[in-house]
Design a protein around this motif. Structure first.
Motif, PDB file in Angstrom:
ATOM      1  N   ASP A   1       0.856  -1.174   0.000  1.00 10.51           N
ATOM      2  CA  ASP A   1       0.000   0.000   0.000  1.00 10.51           C
ATOM      3  C   ASP A   1       0.901   1.236   0.000  1.00 10.51           C
ATOM      4  OD1 ASP A   1      -2.290   1.455  -0.081  1.00 10.51           O
ATOM      5  OD2 ASP A   1      -2.917   1.071   1.989  1.00 10.51           O
ATOM      6  N   TRP A   2       0.462   2.279  -0.647  1.00  8.20           N
ATOM      7  CA  TRP A   2       1.262   3.495  -0.699  1.00  8.20           C
ATOM      8  C   TRP A   2       0.373   4.701  -0.996  1.00  8.20           C
ATOM      9  CZ3 TRP A   2       1.238  -0.177  -4.574  1.00  8.20           C
ATOM     10  CH2 TRP A   2       0.853   0.255  -5.858  1.00  8.20           C
ATOM     11  N   GLN A   3       0.924   5.885  -0.763  1.00 10.90           N
ATOM     12  CA  GLN A   3       0.223   7.128  -1.033  1.00 10.90           C
ATOM     13  C   GLN A   3       0.830   7.806  -2.251  1.00 10.90           C
ATOM     14  OE1 GLN A   3       0.497   9.108   2.904  1.00 10.90           O
ATOM     15  NE2 GLN A   3      -1.743   9.053   2.887  1.00 10.90           N
ATOM     16  N   GLN A   4      -0.043   8.438  -3.049  1.00 10.82           N
ATOM     17  CA  GLN A   4       0.403   9.012  -4.308  1.00 10.82           C
ATOM     18  C   GLN A   4      -0.447  10.235  -4.641  1.00 10.82           C
ATOM     19  OE1 GLN A   4       1.373   5.899  -6.935  1.00 10.82           O
ATOM     20  NE2 GLN A   4       2.018   7.189  -8.629  1.00 10.82           N
ATOM     21  N   VAL A   5       0.014  10.966  -5.665  1.00  6.69           N
ATOM     22  CA  VAL A   5      -0.701  12.151  -6.137  1.00  6.69           C
ATOM     23  C   VAL A   5      -1.688  11.729  -7.211  1.00  6.69           C
ATOM     24  CG1 VAL A   5      -0.480  14.412  -7.227  1.00  6.69           C
ATOM     25  CG2 VAL A   5       1.283  13.613  -5.633  1.00  6.69           C
ATOM     26  N   SER A   6      -2.943  12.127  -7.086  1.00  4.95           N
ATOM     27  CA  SER A   6      -3.931  11.794  -8.107  1.00  4.95           C
ATOM     28  C   SER A   6      -3.705  12.643  -9.350  1.00  4.95           C
ATOM     29  CB  SER A   6      -5.344  12.015  -7.576  1.00  4.95           C
ATOM     30  OG  SER A   6      -5.626  13.401  -7.465  1.00  4.95           O
ATOM     31  N   ASN A   7      -4.078  12.130 -10.498  1.00  2.00           N
ATOM     32  CA  ASN A   7      -3.942  12.884 -11.750  1.00  2.00           C
ATOM     33  C   ASN A   7      -4.847  14.104 -11.768  1.00  2.00           C
ATOM     34  OD1 ASN A   7      -1.923  11.449 -13.199  1.00  2.00           O
ATOM     35  ND2 ASN A   7      -3.396   9.823 -13.629  1.00  2.00           N
ATOM     36  N   ASP A   8      -5.978  14.015 -11.108  1.00  2.19           N
ATOM     37  CA  ASP A   8      -6.853  15.174 -11.024  1.00  2.19           C
ATOM     38  C   ASP A   8      -6.159  16.310 -10.288  1.00  2.19           C
ATOM     39  OD1 ASP A   8      -9.563  16.490 -11.209  1.00  2.19           O
ATOM     40  OD2 ASP A   8      -9.377  16.370  -9.023  1.00  2.19           O
ATOM     41  N   TYR A   9      -5.518  16.002  -9.161  1.00  7.06           N
ATOM     42  CA  TYR A   9      -4.778  17.033  -8.414  1.00  7.06           C
ATOM     43  C   TYR A   9      -3.594  17.541  -9.228  1.00  7.06           C
ATOM     44  CZ  TYR A   9      -1.711  19.094  -4.891  1.00  7.06           C
ATOM     45  OH  TYR A   9      -0.887  19.950  -4.196  1.00  7.06           O
ATOM     46  N   ALA A  10      -2.885  16.638  -9.909  1.00  8.46           N
ATOM     47  CA  ALA A  10      -1.718  17.044 -10.688  1.00  8.46           C
ATOM     48  C   ALA A  10      -2.100  18.013 -11.793  1.00  8.46           C
ATOM     49  CB  ALA A  10      -1.033  15.818 -11.283  1.00  8.46           C
ATOM     50  N   ARG A  11      -3.188  17.723 -12.493  1.00  2.00           N
ATOM     51  CA  ARG A  11      -3.612  18.598 -13.585  1.00  2.00           C
ATOM     52  C   ARG A  11      -4.001  19.973 -13.040  1.00  2.00           C
ATOM     53  NH1 ARG A  11      -5.467  18.356 -18.979  1.00  2.00           N
ATOM     54  NH2 ARG A  11      -4.671  16.225 -19.111  1.00  2.00           N
ATOM     55  N   ARG A  12      -4.703  20.002 -11.920  1.00  2.00           N
ATOM     56  CA  ARG A  12      -5.144  21.278 -11.349  1.00  2.00           C
ATOM     57  C   ARG A  12      -3.986  22.086 -10.779  1.00  2.00           C
ATOM     58  NH1 ARG A  12      -7.508  20.471  -7.011  1.00  2.00           N
ATOM     59  NH2 ARG A  12      -7.750  18.211  -6.850  1.00  2.00           N
ATOM     60  N   THR A  13      -2.972  21.408 -10.272  1.00  2.00           N
ATOM     61  CA  THR A  13      -1.906  22.090  -9.542  1.00  2.00           C
ATOM     62  C   THR A  13      -0.736  22.499 -10.423  1.00  2.00           C
ATOM     63  OG1 THR A  13      -2.499  20.841  -7.556  1.00  2.00           O
ATOM     64  CG2 THR A  13      -0.310  21.873  -7.599  1.00  2.00           C
ATOM     65  N   PHE A  14      -0.322  21.625 -11.325  1.00  2.00           N
ATOM     66  CA  PHE A  14       0.936  21.852 -12.035  1.00  2.00           C
ATOM     67  C   PHE A  14       0.757  22.510 -13.405  1.00  2.00           C
ATOM     68  CE2 PHE A  14       1.821  18.485  -8.985  1.00  2.00           C
ATOM     69  CZ  PHE A  14       2.961  18.970  -8.377  1.00  2.00           C
ATOM     70  N   ARG A  15      -0.447  22.512 -13.956  1.00  3.88           N
ATOM     71  CA  ARG A  15      -0.664  23.200 -15.229  1.00  3.88           C
ATOM     72  C   ARG A  15      -1.057  24.646 -14.924  1.00  3.88           C
ATOM     73  NH1 ARG A  15      -2.540  19.394 -20.153  1.00  3.88           N
ATOM     74  NH2 ARG A  15      -1.508  17.486 -19.488  1.00  3.88           N
TER      75      ARG A  15
END
Length: 919
Positions: A546-560
């Motif tokens: 099990d692990w924690q990760q960044v969701s693609n939804d958050y990545a798109r909103r944050t990094f673009r």
């Protein structure tokens, strides 16, 4: 002669069965009507047994070798697309990608060797090759599919493997009005999501005019959990490094494995010392939204004149989220630290040593949140004229097929360099902490991972095909030459064009051009979620990780950042135009050889092809300045070829047919291989160029078979086929580029290397593919009356090939994509109200690719069980239950030997319940 077989009753099995198949009529009805040029239109009752019977009838009446499925069979199982429907045909296999059938292969040959047409027009799909991406088509709007395995002179392309001829419905295929609707919900066992599916058809005729509309829409949410990416990596990755890295690698090999490297630059030696490239634990979530529609208009004042217009439009949108935590043991900073276990015996025949368990000095640990958004819009329009006179027939058609595909890719990458230990397991591989005090628990060290880049790629492909054909047939009844039945002449012109734009841009800060996040922002600075919460379905299923990760939804909103876009790179542009003129002539003969009736079709076609490839190449900047500038370049090539064909049948006795065929055919190279372009594979230290000088791949082929036709649509058949293929396209080392600077994603220099240049070329010589194909369609009622309603539909294909893959180490390699054994078995039962069916399809192991042009990577043999149950509630309503992959089969693969697994993928079962209504 062509046949259009249409299903109309409500007793067919599948709820999502094509609406043209679903209208309720008496189960015994069989209507036959003359359709002018098209031969016969046969309206088939909607049971699976009746659809098999009509498919067998098509096979019997066709001069060449072919197999067909009609509407009930096209979607009679819980297929997710057209490719999965076709896999049940003899000699047809499919490629699977995360539980979904994608490309179609006939008789084990590559998908690029199969020609696909819809309503006799070549089909565009937006792929980079000649192959068609079948997953974009909604199978509910398809009426009939025939796979022609021996061409005639009138075919647009013979297809070295075969030709897939797809047919949609027309209004005069029916008598009167038809109106049908079907609904379904499908549940995936891993994601836990339930997806809707709906189809509809309306058709009517008014005197000489008729109109038909059909529509289907499907949503699919599928999750795949995988332990994969575990490839061989040659030890020259470390041994060729300068300074201490290369020296230490050689010393550790000698100390821990007793391997003394004689020359660190001899890749024939160092390429036989293997370690693990990368180990990844991955979760894929694939969401698809697909719809398709057909419109058909017909004017038919008599059986001698028929004018039709067909349109097929649709859209296929797919979003795939991949969450990947991986350990890249071959990082540019690392080398061997300790070899815990090695294997000198498994691959000893090739002089290879495999390091099974190794600690590394600086593994590149990665958290990757990847997002792939593909949007494809396709359309096909065609008109057809059929006109029959006294002793002659004229057929003309013209049409356009086009597809536009946009691919938007993003990858949020965080990296931590630290010592770690990587080893093979029975499911793939694993990475754990090493004995080095600086080692980390890669799954639970978010503050150690530094932001490297938010990578974006954007690709746009436009695929257009236009065609026009005129075909004239003259019928004869000459007393002086009674064997001559027809002479047929034709002219066909096609114009194909593929245009591609591509761009890439990495975001490394909060504004354009900023690098503020490099080496400062960590994974812990982003919003993290447990992997079981990011995707539906809960915990990772391959292991207890099990692990924690960044969701693609958050990545798109944050990094673009605001105003961000990925610009196209002019140096990546290419356009290929291909124009083909074909003239052909063929004749049909019928005569008795003693007491044996014989039918022969013989002819030849002449093809004249012109190809223009335009793009850019890199020109060194003037005046000695550093760098290169893209400059436009184009090149034109031509080739011509005469292609003969012969097909015959002989009725040896009642219901016993000898069938034979011989022909020469071609398959043109993929348009993307013809294009002026250069693609860099930085981790492989190579460039790949296009080659506008490519010529087609040619095949000389023959087949002989015997077919025994049984009552009630039964069939026992066996055939042997042989193909000699020359000019096969292979990727070959054609040069080198010295002093190439390779950069890391954070902008630092990885090193200066010599890059190899590979190009597709026509290989010299030829190779043979041969095989045996067996078919058995047996209604068990023929054996005993108590077995009435039960039956089997089975086929088996055995292949052999002299082709070997291209391994620079000389390792024997089977041809890519060719499985020696494939088979399909369907057991069925049906009565007036109830249907039950179980189908198992199996494809033997095959080579999926050749790693680093050295090591064959195999996909394991795969078998899948699908079921379908159906009950007719009334004349106007039917309920069904269907299941895909009921045994929960796992997709696996390995490099060279099963003890070196490369992948372990779970895609789960898919269960659906549906209703269909007839009005």
């Amino acid at each position: 002669m062509k046949y259009r077989f249409l299903c109309t009753t409500a007793i067919a099995v599948a709820t999502t069965l094509s609406p043209v198949c679903a209208f309720a009529q008496d189960a015994a009805q069989l209507a036959v009507a003359d359709s002018g040029d098209e031969g016969q239109v046969v309206v088939v009752t909607g049971s699976y047994r009746r659809s098999l019977e009509k498919a067998v009838d098509i096979k019997r009446k066709t001069t060449g070798f072919s197999d067909s499925i009609v509407a009930t069979d096209v979607v009679d199982f819980p297929e997710q697309n057209l490719a999965e429907a076709l896999q049940r045909m003899p000699g047809v296999t499919i490629e699977r990608n995360k539980g979904l059938g994608t490309r179609v292969m006939v008789r084990g040959l590559p998908a690029e060797f199969t020609h696909v047409s819809i309503n006799d027009l070549a089909t565009a799909s937006g792929s980079g090759g000649r192959d068609v991406e079948f997953d974009m088509f909604a199978s509910e709007i398809i009426q009939q599919v025939t796979v022609h395995k021996s061409p005639t002179a009138a075919d647009e392309e013979g297809g070295i493997a075969g030709s897939v001829d797809i047919t949609t419905a027309r209004p005069f295929d029916y008598k009167g009005r038809k109106l049908v609707a079907a609904f379904e919900g499908a549940h995936n066992s891993i994601s836990g999501e339930t997806d809707p599916r709906m189809s509809f058809l309306a058709s009517n005729t008014w005197g000489d005019w008729g109109a038909l509309v059909s529509f289907a829409t499907t949503k699919r949410t599928n999750r795949t959990d995988a332990n994969s990416g575990i490839n061989f990596r040659p030890a020259f990755r470390f041994l060729e490094a300068s300074g201490a890295r290369g020296t230490q690698a050689a010393d550790v090999l000698a100390r821990d494995a007793g391997v003394v490297v004689k020359s660190r630059t001899d890749r024939n030696e160092t390429g036989r010392i293997i370690f693990q490239d990368k180990v990844g634990d991955r979760v894929y979530l694939n969401e698809q939204d697909k719809w398709g529609a057909t419109v058909a208009l017909q004017y038919k004042p008599s059986s001698d004149f028929n004018l039709a217009f067909d349109a097929m439009v649709g859209s296929y949108d797919s979003t795939e989220d991949e969450y990947d935590i991986a350990a890249y043991s071959a990082s540019s900073r690392s080398t061997f630290e300790t070899i815990h276990a090695y294997d000198k015996t498994t691959l000893a025949d090739y002089g290879m040593v495999v390091l099974r368990d190794v600690s590394y000095t600086a593994t590149q640990h990665e958290f990757l949140s990847k997002e792939r958004i593909n949007e494809t819009d396709y359309a096909q329009f065609g008109g057809e004229l059929n006109w029959r006179g006294d002793g002659w027939k004229l057929r003309a058609l013209a049409g356009y097929s086009g597809a536009e595909k946009t691919s938007d890719y993003a990858n949020l990458k965080h990296v931590a360099y630290a010592p770690s230990r990587t080893r093979w397991t029975d499911k793939g591989g694993e990475t754990v902490k090493s004995a080095n005090p600086a080692s980390i628990d890669m799954y639970n060290a978010s503050s150690k991972y530094l932001f490297e880049a938010y990578e974006t790629n954007l690709e746009s492909v436009t695929d257009d095909k236009a065609a026009a054909q005129v075909d004239y047939t003259r019928f004869f009844g000459l007393s002086s030459f009674p064997a001559l039945q027809t002479l047929q002449f034709g002219l066909r012109y096609t114009d194909k064009s593929k245009e591609r734009q591509y761009g890439a841009l990495n975001i490394q800060g909060p504004t354009a051009g900023s690098t503020a996040w490099l080496n400062t922002r960590t994974l812990a600075n982003s919003e993290l979620q447990w992997i079981g919460d990011i995707v539906p379905g809960g915990d990772y299923t391959v292991s207890d990780l099990d692990w924690q990760q960044v969701s693609n939804d958050y990545a798109r909103r944050t990094f673009r950042y605001a105003g961000f876009y990925t610009p196209f790179d002019v140096s990546q542009y290419y356009k290929v135009d291909e124009k083909v003129t074909t003239v052909y002539a063929m004749a049909d003969f019928a005569f008795d050889l003693g007491s044996v009736p014989v039918a022969i079709n013989a002819g030849a076609r002449y093809v004249d092809t012109t190809v223009n490839s335009a793009g850019y190449h890199q020109v060194q900047n003037p005046n000695g300045t550093t760098g290169y500038t893209p400059a436009p370049v184009s090149k034109e090539g031509t080739y011509q070829k005469l292609l003969p064909s012969l097909n015959f049948t002989a009725d040896l006795m009642d219901n016993l047919v000898l069938r034979g065929a011989a022909s020469e055919t071609l398959m043109r190279p993929a348009l993307t291989d013809l294009a002026y372009k250069r693609t860099a594979s930085w981790n492989s230290f190579r460039f790949t160029d296009g080659n506008p000088d490519l010529k087609p791949t040619y095949a000389r082929q023959w087949e002989i078979g015997i077919e025994k036709y049984l009552p009630e649509g039964g069939l026992l058949a066996a055939s042997y086929f042989s193909k000699t293929i020359e000019g096969v396209v292979r990727s070959t080392l054609t040069g080198t580029v010295p002093n190439v600077t390779k950069y890391n994603a954070n902008g630092t220099i990885d090193g200066v290397y010599e890059f190899d240049v590979y190009q597709p070329v026509n290989a010299e010589g030829s190779y043979d593919v041969s095989g045996l194909e067996l078919v058995a369609v047996v209604p068990f009622g023929l054996l005993h009356e108590r077995l009435q309603g039960f039956g089997i539909n089975a086929n088996y294909t055995l292949l052999d090939s002299s082709l070997t893959g291209s391994s620079t180490l000389g390792i024997p390699t089977a041809p890519i994509g060719l499985a020696d054994n494939t088979y399909n078995i369907t057991l069925y039962y049906e009565n007036d109200r109830f249907d039950a069916r179980a189908s198992y399809n199996y494809k033997d192991k095959y080579v999926e690719g050749i790693g680093y042009e050295m090591y064959p990577i195999y996909r394991d043999g795969y078998g899948q069980l699908d079921i379908s149950l159906s009950y007719r509630l009334s004349d106007r309503a039917q309920v069904s239950l269907k299941g895909i992959n009921m045994t929960d089969a796992v997709t696996t693969g390995y490099t060279m030997d099963p003890s070196f697994p490369t992948m372990y993928e779970l895609s789960g079962r898919r269960i659906s319940v549906g209703l269909r209504f007839d009005f």
